[in-house]
Write a protein that holds these residues in place. Sequence first.
Motif: not given
Length: 145
Positions: A138-145
Motif C-alpha cells: 500500500g505504501f509503495v502504491q501510494e508513493i509510486c502512484g
Amino acid sequence: MSDHTELLTIGDLARRTGLPVRTIRFWSDNGVVAPTGRSTGGYRLYDAEAVARLDLVRTLRELGMDLNTVRRVLSRQATVRDVARAHVRALEAEIRTLQVRRAVLRRVARHDSTTEEMRLMHELARMSADERLRLVDGFVQEICG
C-alpha cells in the motif's frame, strides 16, 4: 487384585516417585491418579501402576500440559503425540510473541522512544507477515502512484 500385589501408602508412593505427598493427593483428588483402594484406617493405597502413571503425569505437567489434557491422555482420548504437536504449535506462537516484545523493548532501551513510537512499533510487530506485506504494498502504491 491378588494377595501378592504390593500396595503403597501415599508416603511410600511419594518416596518412590520423588513427588510431594501434597501433589499426589491433589492429583488423586482431581481424578488423575486414583488410589487402588483404602486401608482399614481409610488411608489411600496405590499399586505399582500408579508409580508409572505418576511418572507420566509429572512428565506431561513439566512439559506445560494442564490437568485436563493429562486426563485426556491417560484416558486415551488423545495421544501424547497429538498433544505434543499442539503444544509445539502453541509454544512456537508464544516464542514469536516473546521475540517481538524483546525487539520492541531493545529498541526502547537503545533509543529515547516516545510512547507513540513504542505503540506503533508494537502494532507493526504484532502484524502477521501478510498484513505487513499489504502495508508495504500500500505504501509503495501510494508513493509510486
